[in-house]
Structure formats: structure tokens, C-alpha cells
Design a protein around this motif. Structure first.
Motif, mmCIF file in Angstrom:
data_model
loop_
_atom_site.group_PDB
_atom_site.id
_atom_site.type_symbol
_atom_site.label_atom_id
_atom_site.label_comp_id
_atom_site.label_asym_id
_atom_site.label_seq_id
_atom_site.Cartn_x
_atom_site.Cartn_y
_atom_site.Cartn_z
ATOM 1 N N SER A 43 0.617 4.032 -2.985
ATOM 2 C CA SER A 43 0.198 5.415 -2.708
ATOM 3 C C SER A 43 1.118 6.437 -3.360
ATOM 4 O O SER A 43 0.731 7.593 -3.563
ATOM 5 N N LYS A 44 2.337 6.017 -3.724
ATOM 6 C CA LYS A 44 3.297 6.926 -4.351
ATOM 7 C C LYS A 44 3.201 6.912 -5.877
ATOM 8 O O LYS A 44 3.854 7.708 -6.550
ATOM 9 N N GLN A 76 -2.595 3.836 -10.114
ATOM 10 C CA GLN A 76 -3.390 3.302 -9.010
ATOM 11 C C GLN A 76 -4.749 2.809 -9.504
ATOM 12 O O GLN A 76 -5.238 1.763 -9.073
ATOM 13 N N LYS A 120 -6.303 -1.141 -9.517
ATOM 14 C CA LYS A 120 -7.608 -1.441 -8.925
ATOM 15 C C LYS A 120 -8.376 -2.444 -9.781
ATOM 16 O O LYS A 120 -9.107 -3.300 -9.260
ATOM 17 N N LYS A 156 -1.897 8.669 -10.064
ATOM 18 C CA LYS A 156 -3.300 8.271 -9.905
ATOM 19 C C LYS A 156 -3.728 7.297 -11.001
ATOM 20 O O LYS A 156 -4.475 6.346 -10.743
ATOM 21 N N SER A 200 0.814 -1.219 0.000
ATOM 22 C CA SER A 200 0.000 0.000 0.000
ATOM 23 C C SER A 200 0.849 1.270 0.000
ATOM 24 O O SER A 200 0.485 2.272 -0.623
ATOM 25 N N ASP A 201 1.991 1.235 0.696
ATOM 26 C CA ASP A 201 2.854 2.419 0.729
ATOM 27 C C ASP A 201 3.408 2.733 -0.657
ATOM 28 O O ASP A 201 3.430 3.892 -1.085
#
Length: 237
Positions: free
Chosen positions: A69-70, A76, A80, A73, A65-66
């Protein structure tokens, strides 16, 4: 000598779709690399233990997750779309068996497009080993955009080759796949809820009840000319 033997050893890649009447179903890409295992010297694997593991991308991404998060978008959002995929790896040195499978359920066969595009793009997304996108690299990018459609009357599989400026396949990676899997086979196995009337590919084989279709291609065709794997299935009324 070993390298020469490996180039002559075939693997079988199988693309499976099990389609239900309502458009839902199951999808998987399987690789049987047992032929490669058979070429590895006994001394090299005698201390290896048998492995049979399964993990989901959802669990994998939760542990990263870390790092996620970087990411931008857009990356990410692409990850998903892979959360419903799982991966199974089975390796047994004694039986010379190596099986890799990536699979998922889907609500609409058209939904697979975004997930497969993410796998295709992951190969060149980053050199950072900690980038979760690399774990989604599948069996290698063939520089195409693959779409499926199903409306109850017809089913289509269509790969569109992308322009190099949109997605460039790394030469080293492409050459490695070409060398190792030169004599390998890419098999398409689709299972439908209705009897098939005809398939636009003349080499298609039918099951006895005409609800399953199997088509085989050289793996090099999948990598170098993915649009040649396009076809349409028409169902009986």
C-alpha cells in the motif's frame, strides 16, 4: 578452489510453454541447480533438512499488504499482474538436488509480457528488503522486453534490448551471474497444438510428432544478447 569449481559447474534453465489451440496455456521457468549443490562440502549441508515448498505470489503479496500500500500506484499495478504466478523450491541435500520453478497459466500468451517485464524491472526497483517487488526478481534481469505472439498460423518469441536509460542492469549483479553461470545452459521448450512446419532457428530440435520444439543456448547468451534468442515458428496448414 571451491570458487573455481563453482564457475565450472553448470545449471540448466528451462523456459517452457504449453500452448493450446485457443491460445491459452501454461508457462514456466525452471532452474536445475543440482550441479551447484554437488560442489558444496558435505560438512556444510549435513545438518540441512530437505525442503519442498510452493507458494503463490497472490498469497505472498497478501502477507505484505501494508508494504504494498506504500508503493507507488505503478508498482502496485505491476505486482497485480504477477498474482497468478507460483514458485516451487525443492532442495534435498542428501540427493544433491536443487530445483527452482516459477509457473503460471495464461489466457493469452501475449499476456505474459507485462508479468515478465515486472520481473525484469524488480531487480533494480529497490534496495529495501521489505519491498515485495524484490520477491518477483525471477532469475535475473537481462535488460530486455520479451514478447510472445500466436495467431494460429505463427508463433513468435521476440526480445528487444532496452536502452540503458530505461533499464540499467547493475554491474555487480551481472558479473555475479556471469561468474556463477558461465557454463550454464538456457533451454527453450515449446509445445504446440499443431505440427510445426519450420522454425527460423536452424538449431531447433523437433519431437517425433513435430509438435514440440527445443532450442539450447549458452546462459551467457540469454543474459548478454537476449535478442539472439528470437525466433519464429510456422505451423503446417
Amino acid at each position: 578452489m571451491l570458487l573455481f569449481a563453482i564457475t565450472l559447474t553448470s545449471c540448466t534453465f528451462t523456459e517452457n510453454i504449453y500452448l493450446n489451440e485457443d491460445g491459452t496455456g501454461k508457462f514456466s521457468i525452471d532452474m536445475d541447480g543440482s550441479g551447484l549443490m554437488a560442489m558444496i562440502p558435505e560438512d556444510s549441508i549435513k545438518t540441512q533438512k530437505a525442503v519442498d515448498t510452493t507458494f503463490s505470489f497472490k498469497d505472498l503479496f497478501a502477507g505484505k499488504s501494508d508494504s504494498i500500500s506504500k508503493l507507488p500506484k505503478a508498482d502496485q499495478d505491476r505486482l497485480k499482474k504477477l498474482e497468478n504466478f507460483s514458485v516451487r523450491t525443492k532442495m534435498d541435500p542428501t540427493d544433491k538436488q536443487f530445483i527452482f520453478s516459477m509457473f503460471t497459466d495464461f489466457k493469452n500468451v501475449g499476456d505474459l509480457q507485462d508479468a515478465l517485464a515486472t520481473m525484469n524491472q524488480a531487480k533494480g526497483s529497490s534496495k529495501d528488503a521489505d519491498n515485495p517487488l524484490l520477491a518477483a526478481g525471477g532469475i535475473g534481469s537481462n535488460n530486455s522486453d520479451l514478447k510472445y505472439t500466436y495467431d494460429g498460423k505463427k508463433f513468435t518469441r521476440k526480445a528487444t534490448v532496452l536502452k540503458k536509460e530505461i533499464l540499467e542492469v547493475e554491474n555487480d549483479s551481472a558479473e555475479a551471474y556471469k561468474m556463477i553461470f558461465e557454463s550454464s545452459t538456457y533451454v527453450i521448450k515449446y509445445h504446440f497444438p499443431k505440427r510445426v512446419k519450420k522454425v527460423s532457428n536452424s538449431t531447433a530440435l523437433f519431437s517425433e510428432d513435430r509438435k514440440s520444439v527445443t532450442i539450447e543456448y549458452p546462459f551467457s547468451e540469454y543474459m548478454e544478447n537476449p535478442d539472439k534468442l528470437n525466433f519464429e515458428v510456422e505451423f503446417e496448414k
